[in-house]
Scaffold this motif. Structure first.
Motif, PDB file in Angstrom:
ATOM      1  N   UNK A  15       0.811  -1.216   0.000  1.00  0.00           N
ATOM      2  CA  UNK A  15       0.000   0.000   0.000  1.00  0.00           C
ATOM      3  C   UNK A  15       0.846   1.268   0.000  1.00  0.00           C
ATOM      4  N   UNK A  16       2.167   1.143   0.067  1.00  0.00           N
ATOM      5  CA  UNK A  16       3.048   2.310   0.030  1.00  0.00           C
ATOM      6  C   UNK A  16       3.997   2.174  -1.156  1.00  0.00           C
ATOM      7  N   UNK A  17       4.607   3.276  -1.539  1.00  0.00           N
ATOM      8  CA  UNK A  17       5.556   3.241  -2.655  1.00  0.00           C
ATOM      9  C   UNK A  17       6.657   2.231  -2.381  1.00  0.00           C
ATOM     10  N   UNK A  18       7.211   2.242  -1.188  1.00  0.00           N
ATOM     11  CA  UNK A  18       8.305   1.307  -0.892  1.00  0.00           C
ATOM     12  C   UNK A  18       7.825  -0.138  -0.936  1.00  0.00           C
ATOM     13  N   UNK A  19       6.600  -0.399  -0.547  1.00  0.00           N
ATOM     14  CA  UNK A  19       6.077  -1.760  -0.626  1.00  0.00           C
ATOM     15  C   UNK A  19       5.857  -2.184  -2.082  1.00  0.00           C
ATOM     16  N   UNK A  20       5.432  -1.251  -2.944  1.00  0.00           N
ATOM     17  CA  UNK A  20       5.287  -1.584  -4.362  1.00  0.00           C
ATOM     18  C   UNK A  20       6.651  -1.828  -5.006  1.00  0.00           C
ATOM     19  N   UNK A  21       7.649  -1.036  -4.635  1.00  0.00           N
ATOM     20  CA  UNK A  21       9.016  -1.258  -5.120  1.00  0.00           C
ATOM     21  C   UNK A  21       9.488  -2.636  -4.661  1.00  0.00           C
ATOM     22  N   UNK A  22       9.211  -2.979  -3.411  1.00  0.00           N
ATOM     23  CA  UNK A  22       9.570  -4.301  -2.892  1.00  0.00           C
ATOM     24  C   UNK A  22       8.862  -5.420  -3.621  1.00  0.00           C
ATOM     25  N   UNK A  23       7.575  -5.234  -3.933  1.00  0.00           N
ATOM     26  CA  UNK A  23       6.838  -6.236  -4.695  1.00  0.00           C
ATOM     27  C   UNK A  23       7.482  -6.434  -6.058  1.00  0.00           C
ATOM     28  N   UNK A  24       7.832  -5.340  -6.719  1.00  0.00           N
ATOM     29  CA  UNK A  24       8.477  -5.438  -8.034  1.00  0.00           C
ATOM     30  C   UNK A  24       9.802  -6.197  -7.924  1.00  0.00           C
ATOM     31  N   UNK A  25      10.584  -5.897  -6.900  1.00  0.00           N
ATOM     32  CA  UNK A  25      11.865  -6.601  -6.715  1.00  0.00           C
ATOM     33  C   UNK A  25      11.663  -8.085  -6.461  1.00  0.00           C
ATOM     34  N   UNK A  26      10.654  -8.428  -5.675  1.00  0.00           N
ATOM     35  CA  UNK A  26      10.429  -9.850  -5.387  1.00  0.00           C
ATOM     36  C   UNK A  26       9.962 -10.594  -6.631  1.00  0.00           C
ATOM     37  N   UNK A  27       9.117  -9.969  -7.445  1.00  0.00           N
ATOM     38  CA  UNK A  27       8.690 -10.612  -8.694  1.00  0.00           C
ATOM     39  C   UNK A  27       9.879 -10.729  -9.636  1.00  0.00           C
ATOM     40  N   UNK A  28      10.694  -9.681  -9.743  1.00  0.00           N
ATOM     41  CA  UNK A  28      11.873  -9.711 -10.613  1.00  0.00           C
ATOM     42  C   UNK A  28      12.816 -10.847 -10.214  1.00  0.00           C
ATOM     43  N   UNK A  29      12.970 -11.074  -8.935  1.00  0.00           N
ATOM     44  CA  UNK A  29      13.887 -12.105  -8.446  1.00  0.00           C
ATOM     45  C   UNK A  29      13.363 -13.516  -8.693  1.00  0.00           C
ATOM     46  N   UNK A  30      12.056 -13.659  -8.867  1.00  0.00           N
ATOM     47  CA  UNK A  30      11.448 -14.975  -9.085  1.00  0.00           C
ATOM     48  C   UNK A  30      11.235 -15.203 -10.575  1.00  0.00           C
ATOM     49  N   UNK A  31      12.326 -15.458 -11.273  1.00  0.00           N
ATOM     50  CA  UNK A  31      12.316 -15.620 -12.731  1.00  0.00           C
ATOM     51  C   UNK A  31      11.335 -16.702 -13.203  1.00  0.00           C
ATOM     52  N   UNK A  32      11.147 -17.738 -12.424  1.00  0.00           N
ATOM     53  CA  UNK A  32      10.229 -18.816 -12.822  1.00  0.00           C
ATOM     54  C   UNK A  32       8.789 -18.315 -12.891  1.00  0.00           C
ATOM     55  N   UNK A  33       8.502 -17.239 -12.207  1.00  0.00           N
ATOM     56  CA  UNK A  33       7.145 -16.688 -12.194  1.00  0.00           C
ATOM     57  C   UNK A  33       6.788 -15.980 -13.493  1.00  0.00           C
ATOM     58  N   UNK A  34       7.794 -15.424 -14.204  1.00  0.00           N
ATOM     59  CA  UNK A  34       7.477 -14.597 -15.363  1.00  0.00           C
ATOM     60  C   UNK A  34       8.180 -14.996 -16.660  1.00  0.00           C
ATOM     61  N   UNK A  35       9.339 -15.610 -16.591  1.00  0.00           N
ATOM     62  CA  UNK A  35      10.127 -15.848 -17.806  1.00  0.00           C
ATOM     63  C   UNK A  35       9.401 -16.714 -18.834  1.00  0.00           C
ATOM     64  N   UNK A  36       8.690 -17.722 -18.394  1.00  0.00           N
ATOM     65  CA  UNK A  36       7.980 -18.604 -19.320  1.00  0.00           C
ATOM     66  C   UNK A  36       6.778 -17.967 -19.999  1.00  0.00           C
ATOM     67  N   UNK A  37       6.339 -16.833 -19.506  1.00  0.00           N
ATOM     68  CA  UNK A  37       5.180 -16.137 -20.073  1.00  0.00           C
ATOM     69  C   UNK A  37       5.548 -15.173 -21.192  1.00  0.00           C
ATOM     70  N   UNK A  38       6.810 -14.738 -21.226  1.00  0.00           N
ATOM     71  CA  UNK A  38       7.223 -13.674 -22.145  1.00  0.00           C
ATOM     72  C   UNK A  38       7.117 -14.110 -23.596  1.00  0.00           C
TER      73      UNK A  38
END
Length: 166
Positions: A28-51
């Protein structure tokens, strides 16, 4: 000199459950959204197969939604760009996952390599372009969710006729 550690003096915070903040399910805060983006970026298995890469238009996929926000995955082949735009009433976080993108603003342009992040407020005008020779992938979080993306006239670079000699 006191040999007691801070933990011995203050006590273990985990023993005082009423002082702990409950973990939030959604950011709900800017820093939490930045953290969410970093955690998704770090979890390559979550997004790489979709690209997917599309030479005719930028490819995009909504990866996640939550109360009041959306997470989008975008791919950019060389030469593709967003056009000069803002995000209406939405703030956001842009994270480059792979490759390199260039962000153009009224203050100039900056290359954004893998891992680079930009957090921006509503009304922030920019253009994002893949000026490199390799494809790129980016993650975009908008809060509130993106409902408009007003386009702006391209900024004109000064021509030789506009430059006054010193």
């Amino acid at each position: 000199m006191n040999s007691d550690s801070d933990l011995q003096i203050a006590g273990d915070i985990l023993e005082v459950q009423h002082l702990l903040q409950p973990a939030r399910e959604h950011p709900s805060t800017v820093s939490e959204f930045v953290g969410l983006a970093r955690s998704i970026a770090a979890d390559r298995t979550r997004w790489a197969g979709l690209v997917r890469y599309d030479t005719t238009t930028r490819w995009y996929h909504r990866l996640q939604t939550g109360p009041g926000y959306e997470v989008w995955l975008l791919s950019w082949v060389p030469g593709q760009g967003s056009g000069r735009h803002d995000h209406g009433r939405s703030a956001g976080v842009l994270t480059v996952l792979e490759g390199e993108l260039t962000e153009h603003t009224e203050r100039g342009h900056q290359a954004l390599g893998a891992g680079a992040q930009r957090a921006f407020a509503p009304g922030y005008v920019h253009e994002v372009v893949n000026d490199s020779l390799e494809p790129a992938v980016s993650l975009h979080i908008y809060y509130p969710g993106l409902t408009e993306m007003p386009m702006h006239a391209a900024q004109c670079a000064p021509t030789a006729a506009d430059v006054v000699p010193a």
